[in-house]
Design an enzyme around this catalytic site. Structure first.
Site, PDB file in Angstrom:
ATOM      1  N   LYS A 103       7.525   7.430   5.827  1.00 25.98           N
ATOM      2  CA  LYS A 103       8.489   6.653   6.620  1.00 25.98           C
ATOM      3  C   LYS A 103       9.907   7.186   6.441  1.00 25.98           C
ATOM      4  CE  LYS A 103       7.587   2.507   4.929  1.00 25.98           C
ATOM      5  NZ  LYS A 103       6.495   2.834   3.988  1.00 25.98           N
ATOM      6  N   ARG A 147       5.922  13.047  -5.493  1.00 25.19           N
ATOM      7  CA  ARG A 147       7.173  13.011  -4.724  1.00 25.19           C
ATOM      8  C   ARG A 147       8.382  13.186  -5.640  1.00 25.19           C
ATOM      9  NH1 ARG A 147       7.932   8.082  -0.685  1.00 25.19           N
ATOM     10  NH2 ARG A 147       7.801   6.796  -2.558  1.00 25.19           N
ATOM     11  N   ARG A 200       7.916  -6.688   5.567  1.00 23.51           N
ATOM     12  CA  ARG A 200       6.801  -6.280   4.715  1.00 23.51           C
ATOM     13  C   ARG A 200       5.677  -7.315   4.725  1.00 23.51           C
ATOM     14  NH1 ARG A 200       9.026  -1.689   2.206  1.00 23.51           N
ATOM     15  NH2 ARG A 200       7.969  -1.181   0.281  1.00 23.51           N
ATOM     16  N   ARG A 230       1.505  -1.171  -5.528  1.00 27.83           N
ATOM     17  CA  ARG A 230       2.195  -1.117  -4.229  1.00 27.83           C
ATOM     18  C   ARG A 230       1.198  -0.990  -3.081  1.00 27.83           C
ATOM     19  NH1 ARG A 230       6.026   3.727  -5.320  1.00 27.83           N
ATOM     20  NH2 ARG A 230       6.685   3.502  -3.149  1.00 27.83           N
ATOM     21  N   ARG A 288      11.221   8.749  -8.415  1.00 34.35           N
ATOM     22  CA  ARG A 288      11.541   7.323  -8.364  1.00 34.35           C
ATOM     23  C   ARG A 288      10.804   6.597  -9.475  1.00 34.35           C
ATOM     24  NH1 ARG A 288      10.902   5.044  -2.305  1.00 34.35           N
ATOM     25  NH2 ARG A 288       9.866   3.403  -3.481  1.00 34.35           N
TER      26      ARG A 288
END
Ligand code: AMP
Length: 208
Positions: free
Chosen positions: A13, A122, A88, A163, A152
């Site tokens: 995203k 990532r 969300r 998540r 992160r």
């Protein structure tokens, strides 16, 4: 044009949002970025959000909805905006419908098996650019701005699992919500490159 970007964590995203913002001149609003800025700044919202983010859970709806409602009062949204990471869940979507006019919901579909590797590998830069370790060749600086790359805090296997569970139970029902409103458009983000995914998005946005 006011757009919602929907997709599981790791669907890309953020990457697509940067490309859309650049080409179509819409403002990119990411609730995750807003929370991370608050955590960095040590604000009350940041202190509250951190415990939820670290656990892979959603920050309480009232807090999140108020932040977005306030943000959408500013003048800079008048030319169009794109919400990345909001809503969300159905509660947030229903609240959003009370204070905003959404034209389109872009859902980035991705095979769940790819997500764990994508997110745990990532590396991100504070400028918003993100990379995967497999393509960095050991580089530790952002190719776009030279900033230091980092992982992160919530991009670790345990939090990612939580998540993904949160996404499946709370966020995925939004696909049906926006379909019922006639606003849903889906693109596929499999093994394809970000540019290939963006080409599908361009096809949709150019027709709007
Ligand atoms: P993201 O950068 O979109 O992956 O968001 C990182 C984390 O911020 C999420 O895992 C949630 O804990 C929190 N968060 C972001 N957006 C929302 C939202 N709309 N509602 C509740 N929590 C959110």
């Amino acid at each position: 044009m006011n757009i919602i970007l929907l997709g599981a964590p790791g669907a890309g995203k953020g990457t697509q949002a940067s490309k859309i913002a650049q080409k179509y001149n819409v403002l990119h609003i990411s609730t995750g970025d807003i929370f991370r800025a608050n955590i960095k700044g040590g604000t009350e919202i940041g202190k509250l959000a951190k415990s939820y983010i670290d656990a892979g859970k959603l920050v309480p709806d009232e807090v999140t909805c108020d932040i977005v409602e306030d943000r959408l009062q500013k003048d800079d949204v008048k030319g169009g905006y794109m919400l990345d990471g909001f809503p969300r869940n159905i509660f947030q979507a229903e609240r959003l419908d009370k204070f905003a006019q959404i034209d389109l919901c872009l859902n980035i579909e991705v095979d769940e098996k790819l997500l764990m590797d994508r997110i745990c590998g990532r590396r991100v830069c504070s400028c918003g650019q993100s990379y995967h370790v497999s393509t960095l060749g050991g580089a530790t600086a952002c190719a776009k701005c030279g900033g230091a790359l980092y992982r992160r805090a919530d991009d670790n296997p345990e939090t990612v699992k939580a998540r993904l569970d949160t996404y499946n139970s709370q966020t995925a029902p939004l696909i049906g919500y926006y379909k019922a409103q006639g606003k849903l458009k889906c693109v596929k983000s499999g093994e394809g490159s970000p540019d290939e995914v963006f080409a599908q998005i361009e096809e949709i946005l150019d027709k709007q």
